[in-house]
Design a protein around this motif. Structure first.
Motif, mmCIF file in Angstrom:
data_model
loop_
_atom_site.group_PDB
_atom_site.id
_atom_site.type_symbol
_atom_site.label_atom_id
_atom_site.label_comp_id
_atom_site.label_asym_id
_atom_site.label_seq_id
_atom_site.Cartn_x
_atom_site.Cartn_y
_atom_site.Cartn_z
ATOM 1 N N LYS A 27 52.896 -17.286 -18.066
ATOM 2 C CA LYS A 27 52.949 -16.088 -17.481
ATOM 3 C C LYS A 27 50.793 -15.570 -17.445
ATOM 4 C CE LYS A 27 54.783 -11.942 -18.964
ATOM 5 N NZ LYS A 27 53.593 -11.010 -19.521
ATOM 6 N N SER A 173 43.301 -8.364 -28.357
ATOM 7 C CA SER A 173 43.878 -8.293 -28.032
ATOM 8 C C SER A 173 43.267 -9.348 -26.624
ATOM 9 C CB SER A 173 44.314 -6.557 -26.993
ATOM 10 O OG SER A 173 44.664 -7.294 -25.984
ATOM 11 N N VAL A 325 52.039 -13.498 -30.898
ATOM 12 C CA VAL A 325 53.038 -11.689 -30.610
ATOM 13 C C VAL A 325 53.469 -11.723 -30.213
ATOM 14 C CG1 VAL A 325 50.925 -11.463 -28.836
ATOM 15 C CG2 VAL A 325 50.872 -10.151 -30.486
ATOM 16 N N ASP A 326 53.976 -12.556 -28.227
ATOM 17 C CA ASP A 326 55.175 -12.216 -28.013
ATOM 18 C C ASP A 326 56.477 -12.864 -28.567
ATOM 19 O OD1 ASP A 326 53.370 -10.412 -26.265
ATOM 20 O OD2 ASP A 326 53.157 -12.150 -24.915
ATOM 21 N N LYS A 353 54.076 -2.388 -27.501
ATOM 22 C CA LYS A 353 54.136 -3.689 -26.235
ATOM 23 C C LYS A 353 54.526 -2.814 -24.824
ATOM 24 C CE LYS A 353 51.754 -7.575 -27.218
ATOM 25 N NZ LYS A 353 50.537 -7.781 -27.062
HETATM 26 C C1 S3P Z 1 48.813 -11.478 -22.445
HETATM 27 C C2 S3P Z 1 48.056 -10.995 -23.579
HETATM 28 C C3 S3P Z 1 48.937 -10.602 -25.420
HETATM 29 C C4 S3P Z 1 50.070 -10.351 -24.349
HETATM 30 C C5 S3P Z 1 50.806 -10.532 -23.062
HETATM 31 C C6 S3P Z 1 50.150 -11.396 -22.437
HETATM 32 C C7 S3P Z 1 47.854 -12.239 -21.482
HETATM 33 O O1 S3P Z 1 48.600 -9.245 -25.253
HETATM 34 O O2 S3P Z 1 51.005 -9.687 -25.595
HETATM 35 O O3 S3P Z 1 51.891 -11.053 -23.129
HETATM 36 O O4 S3P Z 1 47.894 -13.151 -20.065
HETATM 37 O O5 S3P Z 1 46.447 -11.687 -22.089
HETATM 38 P P1 S3P Z 1 47.578 -8.256 -25.688
HETATM 39 O O6 S3P Z 1 46.130 -8.326 -25.290
HETATM 40 O O7 S3P Z 1 47.432 -6.211 -25.314
HETATM 41 O O8 S3P Z 1 48.083 -8.195 -27.207
#
Ligand code: S3P
Length: 442
Positions: A27, A173, A325-326, A353
């Protein structure tokens, strides 16, 4: 209040899972493939793109801002970019659906373009904090008016030329990091992000791949100094998106929990900033074998062979949290069937989240008979030692795809069926989840 459009779905004790599956594209990489291709000059081609609702929201937004994005019959996507600085003002609000990644990264992109853009989203997304990107992007000169609590709907009035910034991330993040780097793409001079705790590095890898002048310097204490020179010209690319480790996670845990299972999951991205779950499950005694380790699209990839295993509870090192984290919702399910106690800490980010994943998982686990205690920043779970959970409850998924899939997997290892109140959110990241599961149950 009952949602008339909800589609409940029940998951029951499963026969052994057997066979080989290929999971959909990553994703995070899919979002970035579309965004960067839409800013390159010329035609990019992307195969393996995740065709989930979140990524399709990014595609629609980039189209609305001038890019040409088409899916071929063979599944390849072709994107004609507008060039950095060339984004057009969209005629309508950009509908981000459930997607935090689309919202935060696109806010970064438009912040340094001379356009005004409104972002809207669903109930889950409209409850999520955007202050974390509003702060740095405002410092770069964007004028942002948000709903109370720095939420969606919000409007970004970009500034061109924007003001380069050196920004130290106040939380781990990748979305905030990426928003600032993407704003830096069309900003004169050098924009810097200082990252004390490393998070997924797809933006850095891909920006470099597209020809941006980006460097990463590692400080003595592990802090990363990421610098991008703006007003870049991006060159079109041919990209193969590797499989999403965050989607593979549900089948890894399902195969570990359902007795007699032996599943091979092909083409799983194992970028070290994403591979924490595999490491933790191996520490818990999970039989996960990495086969045919290779590179796909500049990312490490392997096939994973996973066999049913007796798991043991552990204390999860908080340092590993950003690289999984996910994956905590599904790890909690594994912990609920492990022998002994699993302790997790340092999970504050899980509360913001798609849902508050600490509270929602604690409530759901209690409802299906697991022993769990919620703390401020994690869960403490006492597992069954491999015995099935009681099950027999309906779980509120709170518009959170990973909650829905985690409890679907719990149902496969429960005595009585586990019902998800609405299965629809699964399509945001993993449209063929149920189909792949059914294939392994033949
Ligand atoms: C993501 C970063 C993460 C993750 C999200 C996808 C990304 O979020 O939880 O599903 O593609 O950069 P955070 O940056 O809020 O940790």
């Amino acid at each position: 209040m009952t949602d008339q459009t909800a589609t409940p779905r029940s998951f029951s004790a499963s026969v052994p899972l057997k066979g080989r599956i290929a999971i959909p594209g990553d994703k995070s990489i899919s979002h970035r493939s579309l965004m960067l291709s839409a800013l390159a000059v010329g035609e990019s081609r992307v195969t393996g793109l995740l065709e989930g609702h979140d990524v399709l929201a990014t595609a629609a937004a980039m189209r609305a801002m001038g890019a040409t994005i088409e899916r071929q019959d063979d599944g390849e996507w072709r994107i004609h970019g507008v060039g950095v600085g060339g984004l057009l003002q969209p005629r309508e609000a950009l509908d981000m659906g459930n997607s935090g990644t689309s919202t935060r990264l696109l806010m970064g992109l438009v912040a340094s373009h001379p356009i005004t853009t409104t972002f809207v989203g669903d109930a889950s997304l409209s409850g999520r904090p955007m202050g974390r990107v509003i702060d740095p992007l405002s410092q770069m000169g964007a004028d942002i008016s948000a709903s109370p609590g720095d939420r969606l709907p919000l409007m970004v009035r970009g500034l061109a030329p924007a003001i380069p910034l050196s920004y130290r991330l106040p939380m781990a993040s990748a979305q905030v990091k990426s928003a600032v780097l993407l704003a830096g793409l069309n900003t004169p001079g050098i924009t810097e992000v200082i990252e004390p705790v490393p998070t997924r590095d797809h933006s850095e890898r891909m920006l470099k791949g597209f020809g941006a002048d980006l460097t990463v310097e590692l400080g003595a204490d592990g802090t990363r100094y990421i610098r991008i020179r703006g007003e870049a010209e991006l060159k079109p690319q041919t990209i193969t998106v590797p499989g999403d480790p965050s989607s593979a996670a549900f089948f890894i845990v399902a195969a570990l929990l359902v007795p007699g299972s032996d599943v091979t999951i092909a083409n799983v991205g194992l970028n070290p900033t994403r591979a924490g779950l595999v490491e933790v499950l191996q520490q818990m005694g999970g039989d996960i074998e990495l086969l045919d380790a290779r590179e796909v699209g500049g990312e490490p990839v392997a096939d994973l062979r996973v066999r049913h295993s007796a798991l043991k509870g552990i204390a999860v090192d908080p340092a590993i949290v950003p690289s999984m984290v996910d994956e905590f919702p599904i790890l909690f399910i594994a912990a609920a069937l492990a022998e002994g106690r699993t302790v997790t800490t340092g999970l504050d980010e899980l509360r913001v989240k798609e849902s508050d994943r600490i509270a929602v998982m604690a409530a759901g686990l209690k409802a299906i008979g697991a022993r769990v205690e919620e703390t401020e920043d994690g869960l403490i779970i006492d597992g069954t030692g491999g015995a099935p959970l009681p099950g027999g409850a309906t779980i509120a998924g709170h518009l959170d795809h990973r909650i829905c899939m985690s409890f679907a997997v719990a149902g496969l290892a429960s005595k009585a069926p586990v019902t998800i109140d609405d299965i629809a959110p699964v399509a945001t990241s993993f449209p063929n989840f149920e189909q792949l599961l059914a294939g392994l149950q033949q």
